[in-house]
Design a protein around this motif. Sequence first.
Motif, short mmCIF file in Angstrom:
data_model
loop_
_atom_site.label_atom_id
_atom_site.label_comp_id
_atom_site.label_asym_id
_atom_site.label_seq_id
_atom_site.Cartn_x
_atom_site.Cartn_y
_atom_site.Cartn_z
N GLY A 28 -1.74 5.99 -3.01
CA GLY A 28 -1.42 4.23 -3.01
C GLY A 28 -1.05 3.94 -4.48
N PRO A 29 -1.34 2.25 -5.07
CA PRO A 29 0.13 2.36 -5.96
C PRO A 29 0.59 2.85 -7.42
CG PRO A 29 -1.84 0.95 -5.50
CD PRO A 29 -2.54 1.32 -5.26
N GLY A 30 -0.66 3.45 -7.98
CA GLY A 30 -1.10 3.34 -9.11
C GLY A 30 -2.14 3.83 -10.25
N GLY A 110 1.82 5.30 -2.68
CA GLY A 110 1.63 4.34 -1.75
C GLY A 110 0.49 4.95 -0.40
N ASP A 111 1.41 4.47 0.72
CA ASP A 111 1.69 4.94 1.74
C ASP A 111 2.28 5.92 2.28
OD1 ASP A 111 -0.41 4.63 4.97
OD2 ASP A 111 1.82 5.09 5.19
N PRO A 112 1.77 6.95 3.24
CA PRO A 112 2.85 7.83 3.19
C PRO A 112 3.96 7.94 4.22
CG PRO A 112 0.55 9.14 4.00
CD PRO A 112 0.27 7.84 3.61
N PHE A 113 3.07 6.84 5.18
CA PHE A 113 4.68 6.64 6.62
C PHE A 113 4.37 5.41 6.36
CE2 PHE A 113 2.39 8.76 10.33
CZ PHE A 113 2.61 10.36 9.79
N VAL A 114 4.97 4.50 4.53
CA VAL A 114 5.64 3.65 4.60
C VAL A 114 6.81 3.38 3.56
CG1 VAL A 114 5.68 0.95 3.74
CG2 VAL A 114 3.48 1.66 5.45
N PHE A 115 8.37 3.67 4.06
CA PHE A 115 8.87 4.63 3.17
C PHE A 115 9.74 5.22 2.30
CE2 PHE A 115 9.65 -0.58 4.10
CZ PHE A 115 10.38 -0.29 4.72
N GLY A 116 8.10 6.60 2.90
CA GLY A 116 7.66 7.75 1.90
C GLY A 116 8.49 9.21 3.07
N ILE A 138 -2.93 3.22 -0.03
CA ILE A 138 -2.71 0.91 0.30
C ILE A 138 -1.33 1.05 -0.59
CG2 ILE A 138 -3.04 -0.29 -0.88
CD1 ILE A 138 -6.02 0.08 -1.77
N THR A 139 -0.35 0.56 0.39
CA THR A 139 1.05 0.97 0.42
C THR A 139 1.60 -0.45 -0.93
OG1 THR A 139 3.33 0.21 0.76
CG2 THR A 139 0.97 -0.81 2.26
N ALA A 140 2.43 -0.23 -1.53
CA ALA A 140 2.44 -0.96 -2.87
C ALA A 140 3.11 -2.39 -2.78
CB ALA A 140 3.97 -0.22 -3.38
N LEU A 191 10.14 -6.42 -0.24
CA LEU A 191 11.26 -5.76 -0.01
C LEU A 191 10.68 -4.54 -0.75
CD1 LEU A 191 14.33 -5.71 0.63
CD2 LEU A 191 14.76 -6.45 -1.58
N TYR A 192 10.84 -3.51 -0.32
CA TYR A 192 10.53 -1.80 -1.36
C TYR A 192 12.18 -1.69 -1.88
CZ TYR A 192 5.98 -1.40 0.85
OH TYR A 192 5.07 -1.50 0.82
N MET A 193 12.05 -1.36 -2.93
CA MET A 193 12.91 -0.28 -3.22
C MET A 193 14.60 -1.23 -3.47
SD MET A 193 12.89 3.38 -0.49
CE MET A 193 13.10 2.57 0.70
N GLY A 194 14.86 -2.34 -3.31
CA GLY A 194 15.82 -2.90 -4.03
C GLY A 194 16.31 -3.39 -4.98
N ALA A 218 10.03 -10.78 -8.32
CA ALA A 218 9.76 -9.56 -8.64
C ALA A 218 8.86 -8.37 -9.16
CB ALA A 218 11.02 -8.66 -9.45
N ILE A 219 8.10 -7.82 -9.00
CA ILE A 219 6.89 -7.54 -9.64
C ILE A 219 7.35 -5.37 -9.82
CG2 ILE A 219 4.30 -6.38 -9.54
CD1 ILE A 219 4.31 -8.83 -6.69
N GLN A 220 7.46 -5.65 -10.82
CA GLN A 220 7.32 -3.82 -11.52
C GLN A 220 6.21 -3.17 -11.89
OE1 GLN A 220 9.90 -3.85 -15.36
NE2 GLN A 220 10.73 -1.87 -14.87
N THR A 223 0.17 -2.59 -10.10
CA THR A 223 -1.24 -2.19 -10.79
C THR A 223 -1.24 -1.60 -12.27
OG1 THR A 223 -0.93 -0.06 -8.96
CG2 THR A 223 -1.30 -2.20 -7.78
N HIS A 224 -0.26 -0.99 -12.48
CA HIS A 224 -0.60 0.27 -13.63
C HIS A 224 -0.35 -0.78 -14.83
CE1 HIS A 224 1.56 3.86 -12.18
NE2 HIS A 224 2.25 3.14 -11.00
N PRO A 225 -1.23 -0.50 -15.88
CA PRO A 225 -1.20 -1.24 -17.20
C PRO A 225 -0.06 -2.01 -17.69
CG PRO A 225 -2.26 0.27 -17.34
CD PRO A 225 -1.71 1.15 -16.07
N1 SAH Z 1 5.23 5.36 0.57
C1 SAH Z 1 5.43 3.94 -1.08
C2 SAH Z 1 7.34 4.18 -0.64
C3 SAH Z 1 7.72 5.11 -1.03
S1 SAH Z 1 9.17 3.85 -1.96
C4 SAH Z 1 4.41 2.99 -0.21
O1 SAH Z 1 3.78 2.87 0.45
O2 SAH Z 1 3.95 1.89 -1.45
C5 SAH Z 1 9.58 3.91 -2.96
C6 SAH Z 1 9.05 2.19 -3.73
O3 SAH Z 1 7.87 2.26 -3.64
C7 SAH Z 1 9.74 2.00 -4.62
O4 SAH Z 1 11.38 1.88 -5.39
C8 SAH Z 1 8.95 0.38 -4.97
O5 SAH Z 1 9.80 -0.47 -4.49
C9 SAH Z 1 8.13 1.11 -4.51
N2 SAH Z 1 6.47 0.79 -5.08
C10 SAH Z 1 5.99 2.02 -4.59
N3 SAH Z 1 4.63 2.29 -6.23
C11 SAH Z 1 5.20 0.75 -6.72
C12 SAH Z 1 4.92 0.58 -8.15
N4 SAH Z 1 3.40 0.14 -8.65
N5 SAH Z 1 5.29 -0.65 -8.26
C13 SAH Z 1 6.05 -1.57 -7.54
N6 SAH Z 1 6.61 -0.77 -6.55
C14 SAH Z 1 6.45 0.54 -6.28
#
Ligand code: SAH
Length: 520
Positions: A28-30, A110-116, A138-140, A191-194, A218-220, A223-225
């Motif tokens: 999951g995302p955090g 996040g999810d193992p198969f989404v950009f991971g 749950i993917t980010a 958009l992831y990572m960019g 842009a969400i940094q 899900t974290h505090p």
């Molecule tokens: N497998 C992960 C993605 C890995 S790639 C998933 O499914 O979420 C890493 C990218 O995921 C980061 O560069 C960012 O774009 C995004 N990401 C992961 N966790 C995040 C978070 N808590 N907040 C914002 N972006 C996040």
Amino acid sequence: MGQERRAPDGKERGAGVTEGKVFLVGAGPGDPGLITVRGKQLIEMADAVVYDALANSILLPPGARTTGRPELYYVGKRSGAKDTVTQDEINSLLVKLAREGKRVVRLKGGDPFVFGRGSEEAQAMNDASVPFEIVPGITAGIAAPAYAGIPVTHRGLSTSVTFVTGHEDPAKPTTQTNWAALAKSGGTIVLYMGVKTLSNVSAALIGGGMPGDIPAAAIQWATHPKQRTVVATLETLPAKAVEQNVSAPVITVIGWSIVLRDELNWFERRPLFGRRIVVTRAAQQAAELSERLRELGADVIEMPATQIARLDLAPLRTEIDRLSLYNWLIFTSKNAISIFWEQLLGAGKDARVLAGLNVAAVGPATAGALLEHGIAVDVIPTRFVAEGLIEMLQTRDDLGGAKVLYVTAEGARDVLPQALKDLGADVTRIETHRSIVDGEGAEKLVRAIEAGNVDLVTFTSASAVRGYVDAVGEDVALRVPAASIGPQTSDALREAGIEVKGQAEESTLDSLASAVVGAL
Ligand code: SAH
């Protein structure tokens, strides 16, 4: 504390089991609540956990670091930093651990198969004939918009959503992403990572025909505090993100449904969002208060300043055996009630032996704990301190000559038994437990306080105040204001020189949580 977790069956796994297995688990995302039930179970039963930077380390089994069970392997890679562990090394590690017969959890953000690169790891397992399973997460790209109050689809605003990696720099000829086609999709783009390529992505989308004034966010650290959201337009977001120092991890959302954030931004709108609050309750009791504060948005640091230690309970057992001699039973704390009940049941008795007794409690939490055991109290004070109970008891005429069993903590104030004696009662005082200082986590907390990262410390007892001052040191303790559960705790704080910024109106955790909100 001190209690380590064992595999549920208590068995040594690994040795003797021939076939290991690798579970690619989405963490999951955090937010630690956003892992699947299956993922959590697998972590609890794992022999080894191999985890990433973006998988919240809170998800690792408590005690693993000290007991070595499960074995922990950190293989985090961070962009910018030189990769410490290569993908090949991660694959080899997974194969090696599985071949040792271990159940291996490969925990990925996040999810193992989404950009991971989870798919590459699964391929490597397949090549090595290592059995594997995939547990989605749950993917980010789903979680970040949800926690920012942005629906990725919405009737009338967006009928599709596309996940795309920003690693594909549109300025480079090698890009596989058809940015011009995406620009015409009409749906939400996630958009992831960019972070670094954001301006090129924005230019490519506008070049492809997307309106520059479409909202973008842009969400940094979603899900974290410490989540932070910057909203602008497709055209202006790149500059605004730089100006506001937005750095990885970031999810960028582009689409009209961002306009709904004004209505739907539930997460960042909570009253304690962005605040760091310390809970000093004993480890066994911290969860309830911490959960309440977290739900209000706080980033909670637990630093148990006290721990419950049972005293010699032979005297209590003696009185339990002759309860019928008493007229009154009075409790001053939930801990005393749990210990009393455990001894009562241990003696082969139950609530029926209290049938002829009047029962009183100092406050609603204590009364509530009694109710959980099927006992409704006869007297509950309107003011929740010992003095309140005394006032109530003074209005009664059945205390002269009454025999009272007073079950309490070591070191509890003597005002109540004294007042009962003044009313002519015959009081037997039994102490069930004491609070002892427990400075675990103190070092981390000291660092956070010194860095100016702590807004408030909460206290639910005077002994926790003393424990806290002992644990972090007086000079550090004085730097952060406090909220207290009642007047005695506030007195202890003032005595220690700590500013009391809030005090619960009633001595309940709910009321303390409200006092925290009020104080901040
Ligand atoms: N497998 C992960 C993605 C890995 S790639 C998933 O499914 O979420 C890493 C990218 O995921 C980061 O560069 C960012 O774009 C995004 N990401 C992961 N966790 C995040 C978070 N808590 N907040 C914002 N972006 C996040």
